[in-house]
Enzyme design. Structure first.
Site, PDB file in Angstrom:
ATOM      1  CE1 TYR A   1      -3.971   1.835  -0.150  1.00 46.80           C
ATOM      2  CE2 TYR A   1      -3.326   2.886   1.896  1.00 46.80           C
ATOM      3  CZ  TYR A   1      -4.161   2.806   0.804  1.00 46.80           C
ATOM      4  OH  TYR A   1      -5.181   3.715   0.661  1.00 46.80           O
TER       5      TYR A   1
ATOM      6  CG  ASN B   1     -17.513  -7.719  -8.912  1.00 41.96           C
ATOM      7  OD1 ASN B   1     -16.777  -6.922  -9.490  1.00 41.96           O
ATOM      8  ND2 ASN B   1     -17.174  -8.976  -8.725  1.00 41.96           N
TER       9      ASN B   1
ATOM     10  CB  VAL C   1     -15.469   1.517  -4.276  1.00 43.50           C
ATOM     11  CG1 VAL C   1     -15.709   2.825  -5.042  1.00 43.50           C
ATOM     12  CG2 VAL C   1     -14.561   1.787  -3.084  1.00 43.50           C
TER      13      VAL C   1
ATOM     14  CE1 TYR D   1     -11.893   2.108  -5.861  1.00 47.14           C
ATOM     15  CE2 TYR D   1     -12.480   2.881  -8.048  1.00 47.14           C
ATOM     16  CZ  TYR D   1     -12.651   1.993  -7.007  1.00 47.14           C
ATOM     17  OH  TYR D   1     -13.581   0.986  -7.105  1.00 47.14           O
TER      18      TYR D   1
ATOM     19  CD1 TRP E   1      -5.373   7.019  -0.941  1.00 46.10           C
ATOM     20  CD2 TRP E   1      -3.702   8.465  -0.675  1.00 46.10           C
ATOM     21  NE1 TRP E   1      -4.592   6.554   0.083  1.00 46.10           N
ATOM     22  CE2 TRP E   1      -3.554   7.420   0.266  1.00 46.10           C
ATOM     23  CE3 TRP E   1      -2.755   9.497  -0.706  1.00 46.10           C
ATOM     24  CZ2 TRP E   1      -2.513   7.399   1.186  1.00 46.10           C
ATOM     25  CZ3 TRP E   1      -1.716   9.452   0.209  1.00 46.10           C
ATOM     26  CH2 TRP E   1      -1.594   8.412   1.135  1.00 46.10           C
ATOM     27  CG  LEU E   2     -11.287   8.721   1.749  1.00 45.38           C
ATOM     28  CD1 LEU E   2     -12.267   9.703   1.126  1.00 45.38           C
ATOM     29  CD2 LEU E   2     -12.028   7.522   2.347  1.00 45.38           C
TER      30      LEU E   2
END
Length: 324
Positions: A53, A149, A152, A236, A262-263
């Site tokens: 990440y 699916n 988000v 995203y 990017w949140l």
């Protein structure tokens, strides 16, 4: 009391995390003891365990970044005992109990489904903000997304419908089509080389102004070829593990723009008032039953290895939740 802790990162995420016992320290006057109700396992959580990440917490760390719990003890003043609260983002929510600053706890309606509220901090605002922040969409406009699916993806379908938008939803396997249609999708297509033609046929050449990409690689290029002239493509995630690919044809001749979302960056830049407005809107939809997502399975913290293994597998129909 148990917490899901990891001291190293590795390719097999369930191998690096384990449930360990701990004792809660004495509470300060500005602290509360919160008992976990539920916390989801998101793709970013799995990538954090493997080290892939974009931002990684220092080790050792406790897994989990969002969820809800109930207050069971107060060090001083704070929300009422038994009140359901949103857990502070990023505190390590895969734990049967957490010590939190009372000022960071946001009460949410006790009458709402807590398991749906547990999943509201990351995926719903990601979907909502991608619909609102990049293109000025009007009711009746089309939006296209892949990974429809996913968590988000399911929220985006529901939020688009609330806003009067139409969605084209791209999946990678035929077996996922019916589940996405059941969410209220207008059109569901299986990804492939003919995607742009199928989109044009489905929309009557009223092509989408906005495309949402969670996969990267060649899938990004197929979305770029499917949007309107001057359309915007927002990425995203990289579920394929490959960088986004977009041909010169889309950039040069069709004026397509590729942007990223990017949140965590949005949180850093948004005012507290803006954040509360977004969460207030999402909470309202959940309470009204307009916004929800499927739950595939639930695991207690004691079974965190099984929970992470299940979350890392493909082909699931819904979220994996960690419960107290």
């Amino acid at each position: 009391m148990l917490k899901a802790q990891y001291k190293v990162r590795g390719k097999i995420p369930q191998d690096v995390i384990e449930a360990v016992e701990f004792e809660v320290p004495e509470l300060a006057e500005d602290e509360a003891l919160v008992e976990l109700i539920a916390s989801p396992i998101n793709p970013s959580d799995v990538l954090t365990l493997t080290g892939d990440y974009g931002i990684l917490p220092p080790l050792p760390a406790i897994g989990g970044n969002e969820g809800v719990g109930k207050i069971v003890k107060l060090g001083g003043k704070g929300p009422a005992l038994g009140q359901t609260v949103m857990l502070p983002v990023g505190i390590g929510t895969w734990s049967t109990h957490m010590v939190c600053k009372t000022a960071q706890l946001i009460p949410v309606p006790n009458e709402a489904d807590p398991k749906q509220l547990a999943m509201m901090t990351i995926n719903p605002p990601t979907a909502l903000l991608m619909l609102e922040e990049f293109v000025d969409l009007k009711p009746g406009d089309w939006v296209i997304q892949n990974a429809a699916n996913s968590g988000v993806g399911s929220y985006l379908i529901q939020l688009a419908k609330i806003k009067g938008l139409k969605t084209i939803n791209v999946v990678r396997r035929e077996s996922a089509v019916e589940g996405v249609k059941a969410l209220g999708a207008d059109v569901v297509l299986v990804d492939g080389p003919k995607l742009a033609k199928e989109v044009a046929s489905a929309t009557g050449d009223n092509l989408p102004k906005l495309a949402i990409d969670a996969i990267g690689g060649a899938a990004t290029d197929r979305l770029a070829a499917s949007v309107a002239m001057g359309g915007t493509l927002v990425n995203y995630g990289l579920m394929s593990g490959e960088p986004c690919q977009v041909s010169a044809t889309s950039f040069v001749f069709r004026d397509v723009t590729l942007k990223g979302f990017w949140l965590a960056r949005w949180f850093r830049n948004a005012t507290p008032e803006k954040q509360m407005a977004v969460f207030g809107q999402i909470t309202k939809y959940i309470v009204e039953g307009k916004l929800q997502t499927k739950i595939h399975a639930e695991y207690p913290v004691s079974e965190i290895k099984h929970a992470v293994a299940a979350a890392a597998e493909g082909g699931r129909d819904g979220k994996i939740l960690v419960t107290g």
